[in-house]
Design a protein around this motif. Structure first.
Motif, PDB file in Angstrom:
ATOM      1  N   GLY A 156       0.759  -1.241   0.000  1.00  0.00           N
ATOM      2  CA  GLY A 156       0.000   0.000   0.000  1.00  0.00           C
ATOM      3  C   GLY A 156       0.788   1.289   0.000  1.00  0.00           C
ATOM      4  N   LEU A 157       2.073   1.254  -0.253  1.00  0.00           N
ATOM      5  CA  LEU A 157       2.856   2.491  -0.282  1.00  0.00           C
ATOM      6  C   LEU A 157       2.757   3.119  -1.671  1.00  0.00           C
ATOM      7  N   GLY A 158       2.492   4.424  -1.704  1.00  0.00           N
ATOM      8  CA  GLY A 158       2.339   5.141  -2.962  1.00  0.00           C
ATOM      9  C   GLY A 158       3.657   5.712  -3.452  1.00  0.00           C
ATOM     10  N   MET A 159       3.874   5.646  -4.764  1.00  0.00           N
ATOM     11  CA  MET A 159       5.066   6.195  -5.382  1.00  0.00           C
ATOM     12  C   MET A 159       4.677   6.842  -6.705  1.00  0.00           C
ATOM     13  N   ASP A 160       4.854   8.164  -6.787  1.00  0.00           N
ATOM     14  CA  ASP A 160       4.534   8.880  -8.015  1.00  0.00           C
ATOM     15  C   ASP A 160       5.537  10.008  -8.207  1.00  0.00           C
ATOM     16  N   ASN A 161       5.235  10.951  -9.104  1.00  0.00           N
ATOM     17  CA  ASN A 161       6.193  12.011  -9.401  1.00  0.00           C
ATOM     18  C   ASN A 161       6.309  13.034  -8.276  1.00  0.00           C
ATOM     19  N   PHE A 162       5.423  12.979  -7.277  1.00  0.00           N
ATOM     20  CA  PHE A 162       5.494  13.912  -6.149  1.00  0.00           C
ATOM     21  C   PHE A 162       5.991  13.271  -4.862  1.00  0.00           C
ATOM     22  N   VAL A 163       5.692  11.995  -4.677  1.00  0.00           N
ATOM     23  CA  VAL A 163       5.955  11.387  -3.368  1.00  0.00           C
ATOM     24  C   VAL A 163       6.474   9.960  -3.513  1.00  0.00           C
ATOM     25  N   ASP A 164       7.327   9.568  -2.573  1.00  0.00           N
ATOM     26  CA  ASP A 164       7.758   8.170  -2.447  1.00  0.00           C
ATOM     27  C   ASP A 164       7.547   7.785  -0.983  1.00  0.00           C
ATOM     28  N   GLU A 165       6.450   7.090  -0.727  1.00  0.00           N
ATOM     29  CA  GLU A 165       6.087   6.791   0.660  1.00  0.00           C
ATOM     30  C   GLU A 165       6.984   5.767   1.323  1.00  0.00           C
ATOM     31  N   ARG A 166       7.892   5.162   0.570  1.00  0.00           N
ATOM     32  CA  ARG A 166       8.900   4.321   1.205  1.00  0.00           C
ATOM     33  C   ARG A 166       9.802   5.152   2.114  1.00  0.00           C
ATOM     34  N   LYS A 167       9.898   6.448   1.825  1.00  0.00           N
ATOM     35  CA  LYS A 167      10.712   7.360   2.632  1.00  0.00           C
ATOM     36  C   LYS A 167       9.920   7.990   3.771  1.00  0.00           C
ATOM     37  N   ASP A 168       8.627   7.758   3.809  1.00  0.00           N
ATOM     38  CA  ASP A 168       7.788   8.302   4.878  1.00  0.00           C
ATOM     39  C   ASP A 168       7.911   7.398   6.101  1.00  0.00           C
TER      40      ASP A 168
END
Length: 442
Positions: A160-172
């Motif tokens: 369920g981690l989101g990764m797109d051109n604005f955010v990489d939730e692996r780093k959250d």
């Protein structure tokens, strides 16, 4: 009798001296260079688990260390053995690194504990990011694993981690911690043992199950020889990290103050917000605010009505409230609001695809026509008949209409020259001679 005792004593002394010398060399070679925890551009390999020499003789058994491990053991077994001792030696000697880990733990551990508690998995798992990433949110491994918990792209998506051109939730830190806790819940359900679940986090449940089948055992230490080398070291290193983090005073390790030693607030925004403008309103360094919010790639928080986004900020005073309110509610960020989903960033996968593409580009084919023979085809493509036989595994010169033949195997250099000059060149590898090779460097 005395002579035998003297010989045995001498052998033990030589073995101990050799082992000590080898370990010193390993420690020297494997020392970790300091990581900037404020850096947002760290792209080096983050493997923090050094390799150690295996020695069948455990000559420096330390009952004190065993007693300490027994005293801090909770849900996850913390056995004491030679491999664990070696990693205790390594981590306890890295006083600066472990001092930073103690400082960072004051901020990160409560986050990790909340996630682990939500999934009812052991609290000891909070120590894993120490050996995974040195608790650096921007850590990226040589194969693309990212963030505090070092998630690969596909696994991150599965959890369920989101990764797109604005955010990489692996780093959250928050999102990734809940994803990691969910993974451990599933791994333990599958394997039924916490040390095996931890091993699976490093190499995957498939590798662990194959090792179990080979060893005919579900004990980590029994299946350890059948696991990948990194995983064999991973679990002992994890146990050693728990020990050192719980007994820093026994090794003269002192906690170092970090940027995160501040009180923070969490706000949710449903519009685009510039972290640069927000930092100015907060009267703080832009880099420090980005460090508190490491998942935003463009220093822009892409909140929306459907998906509000979290911003971590220091506790604010009333003096700054008006400016902060203005940035959060009335400022317009000049950027495209289009969200583009990220593609897989597994560097191993990209390398494999590149190699396949290059191999395909190397080969040129010809469909045999009526009345054609190998000599005519060789002349047409300016190659030797012998090469056609080698490339196509032909034992003789017989070919039939409709047959598909390899007629050239271009090198990377030939394709590059062809592209630059517009002229066609054919390079081939003759049997028994060294030919061109394509090199692939990431």
């Amino acid at each position: 009798m005395k002579r035998n005792v003297l010989i045995l004593s001498f052998c033990v002394f030589i073995l101990a001296a050799f082992n000590s010398s080898a370990q010193q060399k390993i420690n020297k070679l494997d020392s970790i260079s300091p990581i900037s925890f404020l850096s947002t551009t760290y792209t080096g390999d983050t493997t923090a688990v050094p390799e150690v020499l295996e020695n069948p003789l455990f000559y420096n058994y330390n009952f004190t260390y065993k007693k300490r491990l027994d005293s801090i053991q909770k849900q996850i077994p913390l056995p004491y053995n030679e491999s664990v001792q070696r990693y205790i030696d390594i981590y306890s000697s890295r006083k600066d690194m472990m001092g930073k880990m103690l400082g960072l733990s004051e901020y990160y551990f409560p986050i990790f504990e909340n996630a682990l508690k939500a999934y009812d998995v052991p609290m000891e798992l909070k120590f894993l990011p120490i050996i995974e990433s040195s608790m650096n949110s921007h850590a990226i491994s040589r194969v693309g694993a990212t963030g505090l918990w070092q998630f690969m792209f596909s696994t991150a998506k599965d959890y369920g981690l989101g990764m797109d051109n604005f955010v990489d939730e692996r780093k959250d830190p928050i999102q990734a911690s809940y994803a990691a806790a969910a993974y451990f819940k599933d791994a333990y359900k599958n394997l039924g043992d916490w040390l095996l679940a931890i091993a699976a986090y490093n190499c995957g449940t498939g590798n662990v199950n194959r090792a179990i089948a080979k060893a005919h055992s579900r004990d980590f230490w029994a299946i350890r020889p059948f696991l990948p080398q990194e995983t064999r070291n991973y679990v002992p290193a994890f146990i050693a990290a728990i020990y050192v983090m719980n007994c820093p005073d026994k090794h003269q390790i002192k906690a170092q103050k970090s940027l995160f030693a501040i009180k923070t607030d969490t706000i949710q925004v449903n519009r685009f917000v510039s972290l640069t403008e927000l930092a100015e309103a907060l009267a703080m360094e832009e880099g420090d605010l980005c460090t508190l919010n490491p998942s935003y790639k463009k220093k822009i928080v892409n909140g929306s009505e459907d998906e509000p986004k979290r911003i971590i900020i220091p506790k604010v005073s009333l003096a700054n409230f008006a400016e902060i309110y203005e940035v959060l509610n009335n400022h317009t960020v000049e950027t495209s609001t289009r969200v583009i989903m990220a593609s897989n960033d597994d560097r191993r996968l990209h390398k494999k695809r590149k190699e396949v593409s290059q191999r395909s580009a190397q080969v040129r084919y010809h469909k045999v026509g009526a009345g054609q023979n190998l000599i005519a085809i060789a002349n047409q493509y300016n190659v030797e008949v012998q090469d056609l036989r080698v490339w196509n595994n032909l034992k003789g010169s017989t070919i039939v209409p409709g047959q598909r033949l390899i007629v050239s195997q271009k090198s990377g250099r030939a394709r590059e020259t062809e592209a630059k000059s517009g002229e066609k060149y054919i390079s081939y590898k003759a049997k028994g001679k060294s030919g061109s090779r394509i090199t692939d460097r990431l």
